[in-house]
Design a protein around this motif. Structure first.
Motif, PDB file in Angstrom:
ATOM      1  N   PHE A   3      -0.367  18.148  59.496  1.00 14.21           N
ATOM      2  CA  PHE A   3       0.752  17.253  59.236  1.00 14.21           C
ATOM      3  C   PHE A   3       0.229  15.852  58.957  1.00 14.21           C
ATOM      4  CE2 PHE A   3       2.424  20.719  61.730  1.00 14.21           C
ATOM      5  CZ  PHE A   3       3.589  21.041  61.047  1.00 14.21           C
ATOM      6  N   CYS A   4       0.959  15.118  58.161  1.00 10.89           N
ATOM      7  CA  CYS A   4       0.593  13.748  57.797  1.00 10.89           C
ATOM      8  C   CYS A   4       0.696  12.856  59.032  1.00 10.89           C
ATOM      9  CB  CYS A   4       1.512  13.249  56.698  1.00 10.89           C
ATOM     10  SG  CYS A   4       1.195  11.542  56.216  1.00 10.89           S
ATOM     11  N   PRO A   5      -0.381  12.111  59.361  1.00 14.25           N
ATOM     12  CA  PRO A   5      -0.315  11.223  60.522  1.00 14.25           C
ATOM     13  C   PRO A   5       0.581  10.009  60.283  1.00 14.25           C
ATOM     14  CG  PRO A   5      -2.427  10.997  59.442  1.00 14.25           C
ATOM     15  CD  PRO A   5      -1.702  12.109  58.753  1.00 14.25           C
ATOM     16  N   THR A   6       0.890   9.719  59.019  1.00 10.72           N
ATOM     17  CA  THR A   6       1.723   8.560  58.684  1.00 10.72           C
ATOM     18  C   THR A   6       3.219   8.870  58.795  1.00 10.72           C
ATOM     19  OG1 THR A   6       0.013   7.907  57.114  1.00 10.72           O
ATOM     20  CG2 THR A   6       2.119   6.778  56.939  1.00 10.72           C
ATOM     21  N   CYS A   7       3.645   9.970  58.130  1.00 12.64           N
ATOM     22  CA  CYS A   7       5.089  10.243  58.083  1.00 12.64           C
ATOM     23  C   CYS A   7       5.478  11.571  58.728  1.00 12.64           C
ATOM     24  CB  CYS A   7       5.582  10.198  56.643  1.00 12.64           C
ATOM     25  SG  CYS A   7       4.908  11.502  55.598  1.00 12.64           S
ATOM     26  N   GLY A   8       4.520  12.438  59.092  1.00 13.14           N
ATOM     27  CA  GLY A   8       4.825  13.690  59.766  1.00 13.14           C
ATOM     28  C   GLY A   8       5.169  14.851  58.848  1.00 13.14           C
ATOM     29  N   THR A   9       5.057  14.679  57.528  1.00 14.17           N
ATOM     30  CA  THR A   9       5.358  15.738  56.576  1.00 14.17           C
ATOM     31  C   THR A   9       4.222  16.765  56.557  1.00 14.17           C
ATOM     32  OG1 THR A   9       6.526  14.125  55.211  1.00 14.17           O
ATOM     33  CG2 THR A   9       5.948  16.187  54.142  1.00 14.17           C
ATOM     34  N   LEU A  10       4.550  18.017  56.289  1.00 15.07           N
ATOM     35  CA  LEU A  10       3.537  19.063  56.175  1.00 15.07           C
ATOM     36  C   LEU A  10       2.648  18.761  54.973  1.00 15.07           C
ATOM     37  CD1 LEU A  10       2.567  21.868  57.193  1.00 15.07           C
ATOM     38  CD2 LEU A  10       4.115  22.862  55.523  1.00 15.07           C
ATOM     39  N   LEU A  11       1.321  18.742  55.195  1.00 17.42           N
ATOM     40  CA  LEU A  11       0.389  18.428  54.120  1.00 17.42           C
ATOM     41  C   LEU A  11       0.232  19.612  53.179  1.00 17.42           C
ATOM     42  CD1 LEU A  11      -2.422  16.555  56.084  1.00 17.42           C
ATOM     43  CD2 LEU A  11      -0.628  15.552  54.680  1.00 17.42           C
ATOM     44  N   GLN A  12       0.049  19.322  51.894  1.00 27.28           N
ATOM     45  CA  GLN A  12      -0.176  20.335  50.863  1.00 27.28           C
ATOM     46  C   GLN A  12      -1.676  20.470  50.637  1.00 27.28           C
ATOM     47  OE1 GLN A  12       2.485  21.964  49.283  1.00 27.28           O
ATOM     48  NE2 GLN A  12       3.687  20.908  50.849  1.00 27.28           N
ATOM     49  N   TYR A  13      -2.134  21.666  50.250  1.00 26.41           N
ATOM     50  CA  TYR A  13      -3.545  21.905  49.982  1.00 26.41           C
ATOM     51  C   TYR A  13      -3.773  21.845  48.485  1.00 26.41           C
ATOM     52  CZ  TYR A  13      -7.981  24.373  49.608  1.00 26.41           C
ATOM     53  OH  TYR A  13      -9.264  24.714  49.308  1.00 26.41           O
ATOM     54  N   GLU A  14      -4.850  21.184  48.073  1.00 28.79           N
ATOM     55  CA  GLU A  14      -5.187  21.088  46.656  1.00 28.79           C
ATOM     56  C   GLU A  14      -6.609  21.593  46.466  1.00 28.79           C
ATOM     57  OE1 GLU A  14      -3.691  17.880  43.718  1.00 28.79           O
ATOM     58  OE2 GLU A  14      -5.581  17.150  44.551  1.00 28.79           O
ATOM     59  N   LEU A  15      -6.805  22.506  45.519  1.00 25.57           N
ATOM     60  CA  LEU A  15      -8.117  23.083  45.240  1.00 25.57           C
ATOM     61  C   LEU A  15      -9.062  22.038  44.662  1.00 25.57           C
ATOM     62  CD1 LEU A  15      -6.930  26.436  43.649  1.00 25.57           C
ATOM     63  CD2 LEU A  15      -8.050  26.151  45.848  1.00 25.57           C
ATOM     64  N   PRO A  16     -10.392  22.251  44.777  1.00 25.53           N
ATOM     65  CA  PRO A  16     -11.339  21.312  44.178  1.00 25.53           C
ATOM     66  C   PRO A  16     -11.190  21.293  42.657  1.00 25.53           C
ATOM     67  CG  PRO A  16     -12.486  23.188  45.175  1.00 25.53           C
ATOM     68  CD  PRO A  16     -11.040  23.336  45.469  1.00 25.53           C
ATOM     69  N   ASP A  17     -11.405  20.108  42.053  1.00 29.48           N
ATOM     70  CA  ASP A  17     -11.223  19.970  40.615  1.00 29.48           C
ATOM     71  C   ASP A  17     -12.186  18.921  40.070  1.00 29.48           C
ATOM     72  OD1 ASP A  17     -10.031  20.320  38.093  1.00 29.48           O
ATOM     73  OD2 ASP A  17      -8.681  18.626  38.442  1.00 29.48           O
ATOM     74  N   MET A  18     -13.008  19.295  39.080  1.00 28.04           N
ATOM     75  CA  MET A  18     -13.905  18.383  38.349  1.00 28.04           C
ATOM     76  C   MET A  18     -14.784  17.565  39.304  1.00 28.04           C
ATOM     77  SD  MET A  18     -11.251  17.234  35.418  1.00 28.04           S
ATOM     78  CE  MET A  18     -12.380  16.758  34.141  1.00 28.04           C
ATOM     79  N   GLY A  19     -15.475  18.225  40.209  1.00 32.04           N
ATOM     80  CA  GLY A  19     -16.378  17.540  41.118  1.00 32.04           C
ATOM     81  C   GLY A  19     -15.722  16.954  42.354  1.00 32.04           C
ATOM     82  N   ARG A  20     -14.426  16.899  42.390  1.00 32.48           N
ATOM     83  CA  ARG A  20     -13.717  16.371  43.555  1.00 32.48           C
ATOM     84  C   ARG A  20     -13.579  17.498  44.580  1.00 32.48           C
ATOM     85  NH1 ARG A  20      -8.263  16.165  42.221  1.00 32.48           N
ATOM     86  NH2 ARG A  20      -8.149  18.045  43.424  1.00 32.48           N
ATOM     87  N   SER A  22     -12.033  19.817  47.727  1.00 34.81           N
ATOM     88  CA  SER A  22     -10.662  20.193  48.058  1.00 34.81           C
ATOM     89  C   SER A  22     -10.112  19.195  49.073  1.00 34.81           C
ATOM     90  CB  SER A  22     -10.613  21.616  48.613  1.00 34.81           C
ATOM     91  OG  SER A  22     -11.467  21.738  49.715  1.00 34.81           O
ATOM     92  N   ARG A  23      -8.783  19.120  49.129  1.00 34.68           N
ATOM     93  CA  ARG A  23      -8.184  18.101  49.995  1.00 34.68           C
ATOM     94  C   ARG A  23      -6.781  18.502  50.424  1.00 34.68           C
ATOM     95  NH1 ARG A  23      -6.404  13.215  45.922  1.00 34.68           N
ATOM     96  NH2 ARG A  23      -4.947  14.433  44.702  1.00 34.68           N
ATOM     97  N   PHE A  24      -6.350  17.870  51.486  1.00 35.68           N
ATOM     98  CA  PHE A  24      -4.955  17.893  51.895  1.00 35.68           C
ATOM     99  C   PHE A  24      -4.337  16.596  51.427  1.00 35.68           C
ATOM    100  CE2 PHE A  24      -6.467  20.728  55.426  1.00 35.68           C
ATOM    101  CZ  PHE A  24      -5.700  21.823  55.080  1.00 35.68           C
ATOM    102  N   TYR A  25      -3.114  16.676  50.920  1.00 36.55           N
ATOM    103  CA  TYR A  25      -2.417  15.459  50.512  1.00 36.55           C
ATOM    104  C   TYR A  25      -0.966  15.525  50.953  1.00 36.55           C
ATOM    105  CZ  TYR A  25      -0.217  18.065  46.733  1.00 36.55           C
ATOM    106  OH  TYR A  25       0.532  18.970  46.027  1.00 36.55           O
ATOM    107  N   CYS A  26      -0.387  14.358  51.168  1.00 37.62           N
ATOM    108  CA  CYS A  26       1.007  14.262  51.575  1.00 37.62           C
ATOM    109  C   CYS A  26       1.864  14.099  50.327  1.00 37.62           C
ATOM    110  CB  CYS A  26       1.210  13.073  52.514  1.00 37.62           C
ATOM    111  SG  CYS A  26       2.921  12.922  53.091  1.00 37.62           S
ATOM    112  N   PRO A  27       2.896  14.944  50.143  1.00 32.12           N
ATOM    113  CA  PRO A  27       3.739  14.825  48.951  1.00 32.12           C
ATOM    114  C   PRO A  27       4.708  13.640  49.003  1.00 32.12           C
ATOM    115  CG  PRO A  27       4.494  16.633  50.320  1.00 32.12           C
ATOM    116  CD  PRO A  27       3.248  16.097  50.950  1.00 32.12           C
ATOM    117  N   THR A  28       4.878  13.004  50.159  1.00 31.94           N
ATOM    118  CA  THR A  28       5.839  11.902  50.247  1.00 31.94           C
ATOM    119  C   THR A  28       5.208  10.523  50.368  1.00 31.94           C
ATOM    120  OG1 THR A  28       6.016  12.221  52.626  1.00 31.94           O
ATOM    121  CG2 THR A  28       7.644  13.336  51.258  1.00 31.94           C
ATOM    122  N   CYS A  29       3.960  10.454  50.849  1.00 32.65           N
ATOM    123  CA  CYS A  29       3.301   9.153  50.952  1.00 32.65           C
ATOM    124  C   CYS A  29       1.875   9.282  50.392  1.00 32.65           C
ATOM    125  CB  CYS A  29       3.301   8.654  52.404  1.00 32.65           C
ATOM    126  SG  CYS A  29       2.208   9.531  53.521  1.00 32.65           S
TER     127      CYS A  29
END
Length: 110
Positions: A3-20, A22-29
């Motif tokens: 969960f996002c420590p800022t707003c509490g929303t469930l984090l989304q998973y994003e696959l690795p892309d172009m050398g970056r 993989s990551r979790f990201y918040c869809p609202t913040c």
């Protein structure tokens, strides 16, 4: 689940892309959490089934009053019944029936 420590929303998973990585990201913040490549996210947990206890047993219906109720399985016209308050007090009670036909003994509720 993360969960996002800022707003509490469930984090989304994003696959690795172009050398970056993989990551979790918040869809609202704008919160982003990069995942190290050596970390495994997969985790298995064995679920244990609880034993299901019957609401009523055949012993409860042996000495129960009888009524003229038609069995949905065998169409026998007599059934034993008992009544329980399974929901809140302002709701009607649930009536449990058991067919008195010795070959059927079907149980249903109304």
């Amino acid at each position: 689940m993360e969960f996002c420590p800022t707003c509490g929303t469930l984090l989304q998973y994003e696959l690795p892309d172009m050398g970056r990585p993989s990551r979790f990201y918040c869809p609202t913040c704008p919160y982003i959490c990069y995942i190290e490549s050596g970390v495994k996210i997969k985790r298995r947990q064995r679920l244990v089934r609880k034993e299901i206890e019957p609401v009523i047993s055949p012993d409860d219906l042996k000495n129960a009053p009888t009524t003229e109720a038609t069995c949905p399985r065998c169409s026998h016209d007599k059934a034993a019944y008992t009544e329980f308050q399974t929901r809140s007090a302002d709701e009607p009670a649930t009536i449990f029936y058991m067919c008195l036909n010795d070959k059927c003994r079907n149980k249903w509720r109304d």
